[in-house]
Enzyme design. Structure first.
Site, mmCIF file in Angstrom:
data_model
loop_
_atom_site.group_PDB
_atom_site.id
_atom_site.type_symbol
_atom_site.label_atom_id
_atom_site.label_comp_id
_atom_site.label_asym_id
_atom_site.label_seq_id
_atom_site.Cartn_x
_atom_site.Cartn_y
_atom_site.Cartn_z
ATOM 1 C CG ASP A 1 -0.228 -0.314 2.528
ATOM 2 O OD1 ASP A 1 1.000 -0.101 2.621
ATOM 3 O OD2 ASP A 1 -0.899 -0.779 3.475
ATOM 4 C CG ASN B 1 -9.421 -1.348 12.396
ATOM 5 O OD1 ASN B 1 -8.482 -1.975 11.886
ATOM 6 N ND2 ASN B 1 -9.946 -0.283 11.828
ATOM 7 C CG HIS C 1 -6.410 -2.234 9.201
ATOM 8 N ND1 HIS C 1 -6.436 -1.135 10.040
ATOM 9 C CD2 HIS C 1 -5.096 -2.398 8.890
ATOM 10 C CE1 HIS C 1 -5.207 -0.679 10.221
ATOM 11 N NE2 HIS C 1 -4.370 -1.438 9.544
ATOM 12 C CD GLU D 1 -9.120 1.059 8.144
ATOM 13 O OE1 GLU D 1 -9.285 0.236 9.071
ATOM 14 O OE2 GLU D 1 -8.224 1.926 8.165
#
Length: 245
Positions: free
Chosen positions: A67, A134, A136, A141
């Protein structure tokens, strides 16, 4: 899934490095797609040392990345900066190919199209991913479709806070979007490596390994992959109900 429990971060880093070493020694033309961040700082230190001592030879190896933040490339927090400061600028010999996304683009779709060609040309033998607090993976997400492909993603608040803390940024400086490989892209790799360290990752580790497979925990999709190595230290494993060795 091959789950490896380590005592601490140092041991976790060593095991992660050993997997890269084994991948390259088994196939010097291996294609390795990696991520950045605190979970892998120690791994990169060991890899740099091994390359510079000729213990690992990478002149035929491909390195690409997962990314990139939407920002000017020379910003302190970008994947481009991380990879150069912690890896490419420190090694005496370079890989046969280096693939990095360009988050400074004014045309995200054109950059997505370009990088899709990179992924097509270099199918991944090893995919390295980090686990977000979280759940991800990359910038996928919670709520992201399991069918997602390389796209422009908005970061959740917890991800923004993690970036701010790790990079020592002010709220105004912290990026809020990333170009990211999708979950479907990640799952196409032959072997996936995940490393997770620290108590703040404990709930995400539990949800990933012991929770239901659903899009509210993107990393839970890893339960469906035939070849995942999941490394965690004792703190990250502290909420797990099953015993792992």
């Amino acid at each position: 899934m091959n789950i490896i429990l380590t005592k601490d971060y140092a041991e976790l880093s060593k095991v992660a490095y050993q997997i890269i070493e084994e991948t390259i020694k088994n196939n010097q033309k291996a294609s390795i797609n990696t991520t950045t961040g605190a979970s892998y700082d120690g791994m990169f230190e060991l890899l740099v040392e091994a390359i510079n001592q000729d213990k690992v030879v990478i002149d035929q190896t491909v390195f690409t990345n997962l990314d990139e933040y939407i920002a000017k490339r020379d910003q302190s927090f970008t994947v481009y900066t991380y990879m150069h400061e912690k890896f490419y600028d420190l090694i005496k010999k370079k890989p046969s190919y280096i693939g990095l996304m360009d988050g400074s683009t004014t045309d995200p779709q054109a950059e997505i199209d370009r990088y899709n060609e990179v992924l097509k040309n270099y199918p991944r033998d090893l995919q390295i991913v980090g686990l977000g607090v979280n759940g991800h993976l990359a910038a996928n997400e919670p709520g992201t479709s399991f069918d997602s492909r390389l796209f422009l993603a908005d970061s959740d608040d917890s991800t923004i806070q993690s970036t701010m803390s790790y990079q020592n940024l002010s709220p105004e400086e912290t990026p809020t979007q990333m170009l990211t490989m999708g979950l479907a892209d990640i799952m196409e790799a032959k072997h996936i490596l995940v490393a997770s360290s620290g108590i703040r990752k404990a709930q995400a580790v539990k949800d990933t390994l012991e929770g239901p497979i659903n899009e509210e925990c993107p990393a839970s999709i890893l339960q469906n992959h035939p070849n995942v190595t999941f490394i965690m230290d004792e703190a990250a494993a502290s909420l797990l109900e099953k015993e792992y060795r």
